[in-house]
Design a protein around this motif. Structure first.
Motif, PDB file in Angstrom:
ATOM      1  N   MET A 112      36.685  23.020  68.762  1.00 43.35           N
ATOM      2  CA  MET A 112      38.083  22.710  69.043  1.00 43.35           C
ATOM      3  C   MET A 112      38.587  23.711  70.081  1.00 43.35           C
ATOM      4  N   SER A 113      39.283  23.216  71.096  1.00 48.92           N
ATOM      5  CA  SER A 113      39.797  24.078  72.155  1.00 48.92           C
ATOM      6  C   SER A 113      40.913  24.978  71.636  1.00 48.92           C
ATOM      7  N   GLN A 114      41.222  26.034  72.394  1.00 43.36           N
ATOM      8  CA  GLN A 114      42.315  26.927  72.020  1.00 43.36           C
ATOM      9  C   GLN A 114      43.639  26.178  71.963  1.00 43.36           C
ATOM     10  N   VAL A 115      43.871  25.278  72.913  1.00 46.74           N
ATOM     11  CA  VAL A 115      45.125  24.517  72.949  1.00 46.74           C
ATOM     12  C   VAL A 115      45.242  23.641  71.705  1.00 46.74           C
ATOM     13  N   HIS A 116      44.145  22.961  71.341  1.00 43.94           N
ATOM     14  CA  HIS A 116      44.182  22.088  70.165  1.00 43.94           C
ATOM     15  C   HIS A 116      44.355  22.914  68.888  1.00 43.94           C
ATOM     16  N   SER A 117      43.687  24.038  68.823  1.00 40.64           N
ATOM     17  CA  SER A 117      43.817  24.913  67.662  1.00 40.64           C
ATOM     18  C   SER A 117      45.251  25.425  67.512  1.00 40.64           C
ATOM     19  N   LEU A 118      45.861  25.834  68.617  1.00 45.49           N
ATOM     20  CA  LEU A 118      47.249  26.306  68.583  1.00 45.49           C
ATOM     21  C   LEU A 118      48.190  25.186  68.149  1.00 45.49           C
ATOM     22  N   TRP A 119      47.968  23.964  68.652  1.00 44.26           N
ATOM     23  CA  TRP A 119      48.790  22.818  68.266  1.00 44.26           C
ATOM     24  C   TRP A 119      48.672  22.570  66.755  1.00 44.26           C
ATOM     25  N   LYS A 120      47.446  22.552  66.246  1.00 43.15           N
ATOM     26  CA  LYS A 120      47.235  22.306  64.816  1.00 43.15           C
ATOM     27  C   LYS A 120      47.920  23.378  63.973  1.00 43.15           C
ATOM     28  N   THR A 121      47.805  24.627  64.398  1.00 46.66           N
ATOM     29  CA  THR A 121      48.441  25.714  63.667  1.00 46.66           C
ATOM     30  C   THR A 121      49.959  25.583  63.717  1.00 46.66           C
ATOM     31  N   ALA A 122      50.499  25.369  64.913  1.00 45.42           N
ATOM     32  CA  ALA A 122      51.957  25.306  65.093  1.00 45.42           C
ATOM     33  C   ALA A 122      52.559  24.137  64.328  1.00 45.42           C
ATOM     34  N   THR A 123      51.924  22.973  64.378  1.00 43.74           N
ATOM     35  CA  THR A 123      52.496  21.803  63.717  1.00 43.74           C
ATOM     36  C   THR A 123      52.231  21.800  62.223  1.00 43.74           C
ATOM     37  N   GLY A 124      51.387  22.695  61.770  1.00 48.79           N
ATOM     38  CA  GLY A 124      51.133  22.821  60.346  1.00 48.79           C
ATOM     39  C   GLY A 124      52.128  23.713  59.635  1.00 48.79           C
ATOM     40  N   LEU A 125      53.013  24.339  60.402  1.00 54.71           N
ATOM     41  CA  LEU A 125      54.028  25.188  59.778  1.00 54.71           C
ATOM     42  C   LEU A 125      54.927  24.334  58.899  1.00 54.71           C
ATOM     43  N   PRO A 126      55.330  24.825  57.736  1.00 50.53           N
ATOM     44  CA  PRO A 126      56.045  23.993  56.777  1.00 50.53           C
ATOM     45  C   PRO A 126      57.504  23.667  57.114  1.00 50.53           C
ATOM     46  N   VAL A 127      58.080  24.296  58.117  1.00 54.89           N
ATOM     47  CA  VAL A 127      59.500  24.103  58.396  1.00 54.89           C
ATOM     48  C   VAL A 127      59.743  22.735  59.035  1.00 54.89           C
ATOM     49  N   VAL A 128      60.415  21.855  58.348  1.00 56.32           N
ATOM     50  CA  VAL A 128      60.832  20.527  58.812  1.00 56.32           C
ATOM     51  C   VAL A 128      59.689  19.787  59.517  1.00 56.32           C
ATOM     52  N   GLY A 129      58.591  19.615  58.830  1.00 55.26           N
ATOM     53  CA  GLY A 129      57.495  18.806  59.352  1.00 55.26           C
ATOM     54  C   GLY A 129      56.917  19.295  60.662  1.00 55.26           C
ATOM     55  N   GLY A 130      56.902  20.570  60.894  1.00 54.19           N
ATOM     56  CA  GLY A 130      56.317  21.125  62.104  1.00 54.19           C
ATOM     57  C   GLY A 130      57.219  21.107  63.319  1.00 54.19           C
ATOM     58  N   VAL A 131      58.496  20.732  63.165  1.00 52.84           N
ATOM     59  CA  VAL A 131      59.406  20.658  64.319  1.00 52.84           C
ATOM     60  C   VAL A 131      59.528  22.018  64.993  1.00 52.84           C
ATOM     61  N   VAL A 132      59.693  23.073  64.224  1.00 50.38           N
ATOM     62  CA  VAL A 132      59.799  24.410  64.804  1.00 50.38           C
ATOM     63  C   VAL A 132      58.490  24.779  65.498  1.00 50.38           C
ATOM     64  N   GLY A 133      57.373  24.427  64.894  1.00 43.44           N
ATOM     65  CA  GLY A 133      56.074  24.705  65.492  1.00 43.44           C
ATOM     66  C   GLY A 133      55.854  23.940  66.781  1.00 43.44           C
TER      67      GLY A 133
END
Length: 159
Positions: free
Chosen positions: A1-22
């Motif tokens: 998995m690329s760094q960009v994809h990994s960062l996206w998965k991590t950011a959108t996995g944050l629990p705040v409002v379905g990943g909106v903040v991420g």
């Protein structure tokens, strides 16, 4: 998995409002990759191999003299979507660089615009030189306001 994809998965996995903040944090960080991306204030909504979507909010800084989203702002959105797509899709033994863009403007961009970049996995697996990424911009009412392709040069990484 690329760094960009990994960062996206991590950011959108944050629990705040379905990943909106991420998603917002990812979008701000990605826009720093090429400073002109930040001029459109992209909001990435989908990042997956072979398919990326982002929204250009209709705001004064991206409008032209008739109050619609400027053609170059659309191109910046197309290139940001294509860049994210390329980063999350390209096989690890290859590299890419853009080599051209052809875009047609088909309707007034009178709302927020969703920029979509798409390829197939077969294109990447068989890439030896040219690869065309399809791009389009869509108004809130579903009208396509611009479409075209961005041509990439895909080559093996030097060992």
């Amino acid at each position: 998995m690329s760094q960009v994809h990994s960062l996206w998965k991590t950011a959108t996995g944050l629990p705040v409002v379905g990943g909106v903040v991420g998603k917002r944090a990812f979008s701000i960080a990605f826009a720093q990759k090429a400073p002109y991306f930040a001029t459109i204030h992209p909001r990435f909504t989908v990042i997956e191999p072979n398919h990326v979507e982002l929204v250009i909010p209709k705001r004064r800084s991206v409008q032209n003299h008739i109050g619609t989203v400027h053609a170059i702002a659309l191109c910046n959105g197309f290139e940001a979507a294509m860049g994210a797509l390329a980063e999350v899709t390209i096989p690890s033994d290859k590299r890419w660089i853009p080599k051209g863009m052809e875009v047609s403007y088909t309707a007034k961009a009178s709302s927020d615009i969703t920029c979509i970049a798409e390829t197939t996995q077969e294109q990447w697996d068989n890439a030896d030189g040219d690869l065309a990424v399809k791009v389009k911009g869509v108004r809130d009412d579903g009208t396509v306001v611009g479409e075209g392709e961005i041509r990439l040069w895909v080559t093996p990484k030097n060992k």
